[in-house]
Design a protein around this motif. Structure first.
Motif, short mmCIF file in Angstrom:
data_model
loop_
_atom_site.label_atom_id
_atom_site.label_comp_id
_atom_site.label_asym_id
_atom_site.label_seq_id
_atom_site.Cartn_x
_atom_site.Cartn_y
_atom_site.Cartn_z
N GLU A 122 -4.02 14.10 0.48
CA GLU A 122 -5.25 13.65 -0.16
C GLU A 122 -4.96 12.56 -1.19
N PHE A 126 -6.44 8.80 -1.19
CA PHE A 126 -7.09 8.23 -2.36
C PHE A 126 -6.45 6.90 -2.74
N ASP A 129 -8.00 4.46 -0.66
CA ASP A 129 -9.35 4.12 -1.14
C ASP A 129 -9.28 3.10 -2.28
N VAL A 183 -9.03 11.73 -8.65
CA VAL A 183 -10.17 11.91 -7.77
C VAL A 183 -10.49 13.39 -7.63
#
Length: 357
Positions: A122, A126, A129, A183
C-alpha cells in the motif's frame, strides 16, 4: 507594519538602473547573462517600488491641496487621500514581501525522490499516487520531468522513484513537499473494509546550474551493473548501469540509461547534487535559530501531510491547513492551493520577524 524608508526603495531603483546601463555597455557574454538574470529579478521589485513612491507622493500632494485649497478642492483632496490610504498598506506589504531574504536556490531545478515507507504494498501504491500528482503538477506549471531511476512495487506503484524536474522556480515551490506524507484509506486488498495508514517519504534536493563541488577521483568508486528495468522490453541486458559511491560520505548514486557513458555523467551530476545538499543542510543546521521561524525544516523525517481518502481530506500539519478536495489535490489540479498557503504563511512569519527585529 513599518514603512520602508525612501533610502531603501531608492537603493533598489538605483541598482536596477545601474544594471540596465551596464547591460548596454558590456560585450562580455557571461556578464550579460548574469546582468540579464539580475535585471529580470529586479524588474517586479522596482515596478512595485515606483508604484509605492508614486502613491506616497500622491498622498503628500493631496494633503497639501486639502490644506491650501478652497472647500470644493479640499473635498476632492480628502477623497483622494482616503483612496490612497486604503491602497498604501497593500503596496507596503507587497514591497516588504519582495524585499524579504530569498533562498538562493528558489529558482533552481530539483531532484525529486519518492520512497515507499511503512505499509508494504500500500505504501508503494501511495508513492505511485504521489508521483502522478507531482507529474501532473509539473505539467500544469510548465516544468519538464525526467525519470532518473525507479524501482516498482510488486503490486504497483513504486518502492522508489527518482526524477529530475526543471523549469522556472521549481525548488521555490516544491521544497515544501519534503517530508513524510501519510495516507489513510481502505487498500484494494482489504476484504474487511478497514482503513489502513501507510506512508511515503519525499525528498526535494535543489539542483542549481554549475554546482561548484570538487569531487576527487580517489574519493569515488565506480561500479557497473545490469540495469533493473521495468520488465519486458524495458529490461537492460547489458552491464551499462553505473553506481558511484562517494567514499568519504557513503553517498551512493545510480543511473540506468542504455549508455554507460551517459550513465557516468548522470550519476556524477546526481552525486554533486547530493554533496551540495549535504553542504546546504550543514549550513542550515548552523542557522538553526533562524530556522525556528520557518515552516518546518524540509527534513524528510518530518510528517508534513495526511491524505484521508474516506473524508476526501488533506491536512498539512505544519500550518494546520485542512482542505476537503483530496481528489483534486492528488490529481495535481489543486496542489498549488496547498503550496500557495505554505508560501504565504512563510512570508507572514518572516514579515513578523522583521517587524519584531
Amino acid at each position: 507594519m513599518a514603512s520602508l524608508s525612501l533610502t531603501r526603495l531608492q537603493q533598489v531603483i538605483d541598482r536596477y538602473e545601474e544594471v540596465e546601463a551596464r547591460m548596454g555597455a558590456t560585450s562580455d557574454s557571461k556578464e550579460i547573462i548574469a546582468l540579464s538574470k539580475e535585471h529580470s529579478e529586479l524588474r517586479p521589485v522596482v515596478e512595485n517600488a515606483r508604484q509605492l513612491l508614486a502613491a506616497r507622493r500622491g498622498l503628500a500632494d493631496a494633503q497639501a491641496l486639502e490644506a491650501a485649497g478652497d472647500a470644493e478642492m479640499a473635498e476632492l483632496a480628502r477623497m483622494e487621500i482616503e483612496e490612497i490610504r486604503d491602497a498604501l498598506p497593500d503596496l507596503e506589504q507587497a514591497m516588504q514581501i519582495l524585499l524579504l531574504p530569498k533562498d538562493v536556490d528558489d529558482k533552481a531545478n530539483i531532484v525529486l525522490e519518492l520512497r515507499a515507507g511503512t505499509g508494504g504494498d500500500e505504501a508503494a501504491l501511495f508513492a505511485g499516487d504521489l508521483w502522478r500528482m507531482y507529474t501532473r503538477y509539473a505539467q500544469i506549471m510548465g516544468w519538464k520531468i525526467e525519470i532518473v531511476d525507479a524501482s516498482e512495487g510488486e503490486a504497483g506503484g513504486y518502492k522508489e522513484i527518482i526524477a529530475n524536474v526543471s523549469g522556472d522556480g521549481v525548488f521555490g515551490r516544491m521544497k515544501w513537499e519534503s517530508g513524510v506524507h501519510r495516507v489513510q484509506r481502505v487498500p484494494a486488498t482489504e476484504t474487511q473494509g478497514r482503513i489502513h495508514t501507510s506512508a511515503a517519504t519525499v525528498a526535494v534536493l535543489p539542483a542549481p546550474e554549475n554546482i561548484e563541488i570538487d569531487v576527487k577521483a580517489e574519493d569515488i568508486r565506480i561500479d557497473t551493473m545490469r540495469s533493473s528495468g521495468a520488465g519486458g522490453q524495458h529490461v537492460n541486458t547489458t552491464d551499462s548501469a553505473v553506481r558511484i559511491t562517494h567514499l568519504p560520505t557513503g553517498i551512493m548514486v545510480t543511473s540506468s540509461e542504455k549508455s554507460q557513458h551517459v550513465n557516468r555523467e548522470k550519476a556524477m551530476d546526481q552525486l554533486k547534487i547530493r554533496l551540495y545538499e549535504r553542504e546546504r543542510a550543514e549550513k542550515d543546521a548552523a542557522r538553526s535559530e533562524a530556522r525556528a521561524n520557518q515552516i518546518g525544516s524540509g527534513d524528510r523525517s518530518q510528517k508534513v501531510r495526511t491524505y484521508n481518502y474516506p473524508e476526501n481530506r488533506v491536512t498539512d500539519h505544519r500550518i494546520g491547513l485542512t482542505l476537503y478536495s483530496l481528489d483534486r489535490i492528488v490529481a495535481g489540479d489543486k496542489l498549488n492551493d496547498v503550496v500557495e498557503a505554505l508560501i504565504t504563511e512563510d512570508q507572514a512569519r518572516k514579515l513578523a520577524a522583521m517587524d519584531a527585529g
